[in-house]
Design a protein around this motif. Structure first.
Motif, PDB file in Angstrom:
ATOM      1  N   THR A  64      34.037 -34.825 -34.568  1.00 37.96           N
ATOM      2  CA  THR A  64      35.014 -35.661 -35.258  1.00 37.96           C
ATOM      3  C   THR A  64      35.781 -36.471 -34.223  1.00 37.96           C
ATOM      4  O   THR A  64      35.745 -36.171 -33.037  1.00 37.96           O
ATOM      5  CB  THR A  64      36.030 -34.810 -36.056  1.00 37.96           C
ATOM      6  N   THR A  65      36.496 -37.451 -34.704  1.00 37.72           N
ATOM      7  CA  THR A  65      37.352 -38.225 -33.804  1.00 37.72           C
ATOM      8  C   THR A  65      38.600 -37.398 -33.501  1.00 37.72           C
ATOM      9  O   THR A  65      38.960 -36.495 -34.273  1.00 37.72           O
ATOM     10  CB  THR A  65      37.773 -39.548 -34.462  1.00 37.72           C
ATOM     11  N   PRO A  66      39.274 -37.697 -32.407  1.00 36.46           N
ATOM     12  CA  PRO A  66      40.520 -36.991 -32.133  1.00 36.46           C
ATOM     13  C   PRO A  66      41.527 -37.125 -33.282  1.00 36.46           C
ATOM     14  O   PRO A  66      42.219 -36.155 -33.603  1.00 36.46           O
ATOM     15  CB  PRO A  66      41.030 -37.659 -30.854  1.00 36.46           C
ATOM     16  N   ALA A  67      41.586 -38.279 -33.919  1.00 39.33           N
ATOM     17  CA  ALA A  67      42.526 -38.461 -35.034  1.00 39.33           C
ATOM     18  C   ALA A  67      42.176 -37.533 -36.195  1.00 39.33           C
ATOM     19  O   ALA A  67      43.074 -36.923 -36.805  1.00 39.33           O
ATOM     20  CB  ALA A  67      42.529 -39.914 -35.495  1.00 39.33           C
ATOM     21  N   GLN A  68      40.877 -37.385 -36.507  1.00 44.09           N
ATOM     22  CA  GLN A  68      40.463 -36.470 -37.580  1.00 44.09           C
ATOM     23  C   GLN A  68      40.756 -35.025 -37.185  1.00 44.09           C
ATOM     24  O   GLN A  68      41.237 -34.241 -38.006  1.00 44.09           O
ATOM     25  CB  GLN A  68      38.965 -36.637 -37.871  1.00 44.09           C
ATOM     26  N   ALA A  69      40.440 -34.692 -35.950  1.00 37.84           N
ATOM     27  CA  ALA A  69      40.692 -33.327 -35.474  1.00 37.84           C
ATOM     28  C   ALA A  69      42.187 -33.017 -35.530  1.00 37.84           C
ATOM     29  O   ALA A  69      42.581 -31.927 -35.960  1.00 37.84           O
ATOM     30  CB  ALA A  69      40.168 -33.161 -34.046  1.00 37.84           C
ATOM     31  N   GLY A 129      52.208 -33.861 -32.047  1.00 37.32           N
ATOM     32  CA  GLY A 129      52.793 -34.778 -31.075  1.00 37.32           C
ATOM     33  C   GLY A 129      51.803 -35.345 -30.071  1.00 37.32           C
ATOM     34  O   GLY A 129      52.165 -36.205 -29.262  1.00 37.32           O
ATOM     35  N   LEU A 130      50.566 -34.895 -30.100  1.00 35.07           N
ATOM     36  CA  LEU A 130      49.572 -35.387 -29.144  1.00 35.07           C
ATOM     37  C   LEU A 130      49.045 -36.760 -29.550  1.00 35.07           C
ATOM     38  O   LEU A 130      48.801 -37.012 -30.724  1.00 35.07           O
ATOM     39  CB  LEU A 130      48.379 -34.417 -29.065  1.00 35.07           C
ATOM     40  N   GLY A 131      48.849 -37.597 -28.559  1.00 39.26           N
ATOM     41  CA  GLY A 131      48.215 -38.883 -28.797  1.00 39.26           C
ATOM     42  C   GLY A 131      46.710 -38.697 -28.930  1.00 39.26           C
ATOM     43  O   GLY A 131      46.142 -37.749 -28.377  1.00 39.26           O
ATOM     44  N   THR A 132      46.056 -39.591 -29.648  1.00 41.98           N
ATOM     45  CA  THR A 132      44.620 -39.461 -29.868  1.00 41.98           C
ATOM     46  C   THR A 132      43.819 -40.571 -29.196  1.00 41.98           C
ATOM     47  O   THR A 132      42.596 -40.653 -29.383  1.00 41.98           O
ATOM     48  CB  THR A 132      44.313 -39.455 -31.384  1.00 41.98           C
ATOM     49  N   GLY A 133      44.485 -41.388 -28.409  1.00 41.14           N
ATOM     50  CA  GLY A 133      43.814 -42.524 -27.773  1.00 41.14           C
ATOM     51  C   GLY A 133      42.785 -42.123 -26.729  1.00 41.14           C
ATOM     52  O   GLY A 133      41.775 -42.804 -26.567  1.00 41.14           O
ATOM     53  N   PRO A 135      40.359 -39.080 -25.834  1.00 40.76           N
ATOM     54  CA  PRO A 135      39.842 -37.802 -26.332  1.00 40.76           C
ATOM     55  C   PRO A 135      40.001 -36.635 -25.351  1.00 40.76           C
ATOM     56  O   PRO A 135      40.395 -35.542 -25.756  1.00 40.76           O
ATOM     57  CB  PRO A 135      38.360 -38.089 -26.611  1.00 40.76           C
ATOM     58  N   THR A 136      39.723 -36.845 -24.083  1.00 37.52           N
ATOM     59  CA  THR A 136      39.822 -35.756 -23.110  1.00 37.52           C
ATOM     60  C   THR A 136      41.251 -35.237 -23.023  1.00 37.52           C
ATOM     61  O   THR A 136      41.481 -34.028 -23.030  1.00 37.52           O
ATOM     62  CB  THR A 136      39.331 -36.216 -21.718  1.00 37.52           C
ATOM     63  N   VAL A 137      42.202 -36.146 -22.966  1.00 40.19           N
ATOM     64  CA  VAL A 137      43.611 -35.757 -22.889  1.00 40.19           C
ATOM     65  C   VAL A 137      44.021 -35.033 -24.175  1.00 40.19           C
ATOM     66  O   VAL A 137      44.711 -34.006 -24.134  1.00 40.19           O
ATOM     67  CB  VAL A 137      44.505 -36.988 -22.640  1.00 40.19           C
ATOM     68  N   PHE A 138      43.565 -35.543 -25.310  1.00 45.07           N
ATOM     69  CA  PHE A 138      43.890 -34.908 -26.589  1.00 45.07           C
ATOM     70  C   PHE A 138      43.357 -33.482 -26.636  1.00 45.07           C
ATOM     71  O   PHE A 138      44.103 -32.537 -26.927  1.00 45.07           O
ATOM     72  CB  PHE A 138      43.321 -35.726 -27.760  1.00 45.07           C
ATOM     73  N   TYR A 139      42.074 -33.297 -26.346  1.00 41.25           N
ATOM     74  CA  TYR A 139      41.481 -31.958 -26.446  1.00 41.25           C
ATOM     75  C   TYR A 139      42.030 -31.004 -25.387  1.00 41.25           C
ATOM     76  O   TYR A 139      42.151 -29.800 -25.637  1.00 41.25           O
ATOM     77  CB  TYR A 139      39.957 -32.028 -26.433  1.00 41.25           C
ATOM     78  N   ASP A 140      42.404 -31.525 -24.218  1.00 45.98           N
ATOM     79  CA  ASP A 140      43.086 -30.676 -23.232  1.00 45.98           C
ATOM     80  C   ASP A 140      44.430 -30.204 -23.789  1.00 45.98           C
ATOM     81  O   ASP A 140      44.818 -29.051 -23.620  1.00 45.98           O
ATOM     82  CB  ASP A 140      43.307 -31.433 -21.915  1.00 45.98           C
TER      83      ASP A 140
END
Length: 179
Positions: A64-69, A129-133, A135-140
């Motif tokens: 999924t996309t970070p936004a969906q996740a 509060g996490l940004g989704t722009g 993906p690596t930063v989001f999933y970390d």
């Protein structure tokens, strides 16, 4: 009693074992009635937490996309928070078992569920509060939030090392709601 690190289902077993070795004091429901009420409160909670844990694991590996996740994880953790609060309220409604240290046991159990509820709420807020722009930063960030959640969840367990009640242990072993 040994300390264990486990999945939500295993943690439920630890929480239930905590009740089994604890005792309460007079005026409230009998140990059997209290055990039945508490197990009646925790059984649906355990099922919901197991379902949410499985869904969270699936979400972490889904394509999924970070936004969906993010949307899905926020919803999942909100569900876990609400389920924990519902269980806490039901345990509160169960009252204080008529056994030695009943007030402390009831308060400790409610406190433990409250801490679990709060841990899920903090995880939800962190992920929200996490940004989704990126993906690596989001999933970390998600991994860090889940690690913190696991630590807080483990820390919310009741300390049963100084409390014991054969009467409550027997009640939890015998009532059908706890099987």
């Amino acid at each position: 009693m040994r300390t264990c690190r486990a999945s939500a289902a295993g943690k439920f077993t630890v929480v239930l074992a905590t009740i089994v070795v604890l005792a309460g004091c007079g005026g409230g429901p009998s140990p059997r009635a209290w055990a039945a009420s508490v197990c009646g409160a925790l059984t649906p909670w355990r099922s919901e937490i197991n379902k949410l844990t499985s869904s969270t694991d699936e979400q972490m590996t889904a394509q999924t996309t970070p936004a969906q996740a993010k949307e899905n994880l926020v919803r999942l953790f909100e569900g876990a928070e609400q389920a924990s609060e519902a269980a806490r309220r039901k345990v509160e409604k169960a009252g204080v078992p008529e056994a030695e240290n009943g007030e402390a046991i009831s308060a400790g159990f409610r406190s433990s569920l409250g801490k679990m509820r709060d841990a899920y709420g903090r995880a939800r807020d962190t992920i929200d509060g996490l940004g989704t722009g990126e993906p690596t930063v989001f999933y970390d960030g998600v991994r860090a939030a889940v690690e913190t959640l696991n630590k807080e969840y483990d820390a919310s367990a009741l300390d049963t090392s100084k409390l014991n009640s054969e009467e409550l242990k027997q009640a939890f072993d015998e009532v059908p709601e706890c099987r």
